[in-house]
Design a protein around this motif. Sequence first.
Motif, PDB file in Angstrom:
ATOM      1  N   GLY A 259      24.447  14.373 -15.314  1.00 33.35           N
ATOM      2  CA  GLY A 259      25.922  14.362 -14.848  1.00 33.35           C
ATOM      3  C   GLY A 259      26.239  15.113 -13.652  1.00 33.35           C
TER       4      GLY A 259
ATOM      5  N   GLU B 298      24.277  13.411 -19.392  1.00 31.16           N
ATOM      6  CA  GLU B 298      25.475  12.407 -20.020  1.00 31.16           C
ATOM      7  C   GLU B 298      24.747  11.210 -20.685  1.00 31.16           C
ATOM      8  OE1 GLU B 298      28.407  13.323 -20.175  1.00 31.16           O
ATOM      9  OE2 GLU B 298      28.022  15.064 -18.844  1.00 31.16           O
TER      10      GLU B 298
ATOM     11  N   ARG C 130      32.768  17.430 -26.967  1.00 31.22           N
ATOM     12  CA  ARG C 130      31.542  17.530 -26.010  1.00 31.22           C
ATOM     13  C   ARG C 130      30.062  17.368 -26.502  1.00 31.22           C
ATOM     14  NH1 ARG C 130      29.797  16.285 -21.039  1.00 31.22           N
ATOM     15  NH2 ARG C 130      28.412  17.471 -20.012  1.00 31.22           N
TER      16      ARG C 130
ATOM     17  N   ARG D 198      29.118  13.729 -27.311  1.00 30.38           N
ATOM     18  CA  ARG D 198      29.343  12.776 -26.157  1.00 30.38           C
ATOM     19  C   ARG D 198      28.348  11.468 -26.165  1.00 30.38           C
ATOM     20  NH1 ARG D 198      26.837  17.263 -24.370  1.00 30.38           N
ATOM     21  NH2 ARG D 198      25.054  17.360 -23.121  1.00 30.38           N
ATOM     22  N   TRP D 199      27.402  11.527 -26.850  1.00 30.76           N
ATOM     23  CA  TRP D 199      26.664  10.305 -27.088  1.00 30.76           C
ATOM     24  C   TRP D 199      27.188   9.317 -27.879  1.00 30.76           C
ATOM     25  CZ3 TRP D 199      25.316   9.932 -32.238  1.00 30.76           C
ATOM     26  CH2 TRP D 199      25.371  11.028 -33.001  1.00 30.76           C
TER      27      TRP D 199
END
Length: 452
Positions: free
Chosen positions: A167, A306, A378, A381-382
Amino acid sequence: MPGQSGKRGLTRRQVVGAGGAVALGLAAPWRYAAAAKVAPMTIVINQSPWFDSFRKTVELYEKETGNQVELDVNPFAGSLEKQRNSVRAANGQYDLLIMNSGWVAEMYFGGFVEPIAAIDPSFKLDPDVYTLDNTVYFDADKKTMAASGKLMSVPISPLIPLLYYRGDLYKDAGLKAPETFAELEANAKKLHKPPSRYGIVQRGARGPATVSYDFYPYLYGFGGGIFKNQAAGDYTVTLNNEAGRTALDYYLRIAKEAGHPQTASLEQAEVIQNMLTGKAAHIMVVVSAWSQMDDPDKSAVVDKVEFAVTPHADGFSTGPGLGHWLGGIARNVPDDRKRSALEFLRWFQTKEAQLAYTKVGGIPVSAASYRDPIAQERRYRWMKPLGEALPHAVNIYQFPEASEVISILELGLNQAVAGNTTSVQALNSMAEQIFGVMSKHGYNTGKLPALP
């Protein structure tokens, strides 16, 4: 595929009941559904990156219910061997079998798993639980995994690949997460700065299910497939059609133009290591590697990675291959132990248990977890991309002789990645050999004309 190493024969006294749930603070916030008091039971399972989260969840089940569980933990191949031996014995040793997608068909076709309705006709799979391309069902008459069949198992770990990407590099370069293969290729080439960093690192080594597993998202994402329609019992080999050629050409091209120079020799651990050390801008691997990315003891890219749904070609949907785990109850164990195993599965599928499973590092099998506020944190986030991808996950094989087909793909794809054969030669050869396997075993099969 994950979970191929570990210690053999860990018991409940060694790994369960150590008070881990209390130490983790899991018990207090939850109100779990009441569970019946049942006899002690044994689960046979593989040692894997997600095992520790499952162990902690079993600890919580024991604390909440007072029911006793013994875990018999083995390496990947050892778990399969123990399951095979147990289900073929007059009296089975293991009650709940944690089955990998690679051997679920063997267990279903062999009649080794008890249909859940035969244990408790009132049991219902929670509607939020992913059926993972209907692999929880088996229609014995049609010899296929389809919703028309009986419920045979409950998902334990819904493993599929995701796209991992840097990211921070994307932000610096003004890029957006790729949705299509064209966008992935463009982004990978832009971020390709060898030898310090490769645009994408792919798996190309030959193994039990190595390069083939990593090729599936490309094959299905381009609209291809190995067979015409397994669910309908049509095993016509379609691997060497135009979609298959486009997919393999793409896999080879992006490896050559934006990939690692030794792609043909890379195993999964080496692919992941390239991302952890900052040498890869993209990898496409199983979701269970997510926790390593933010582990400061392992990763040089903490909080920089990310996650996204695996890309697809224009006009097609994402097609990640399933490498998941299901919990099935052995047919050759006493009825009280069957009920014990089912009671655990009943509890495990609840929203509360699934959220607890997530908090200790597990990959939840319920869509309710992916809708929960936890998915916005956070650390998790997957979860959003995984929740989007799971309904599109593909069960690659629905027949017990799958290992014979996989070995053909492993050799052919590895030779193509290594440059020892062309994509057309590899596809035609693999298709011809797969046709031979399916013909030998009496399946309704056929083949396409060879690619020119």
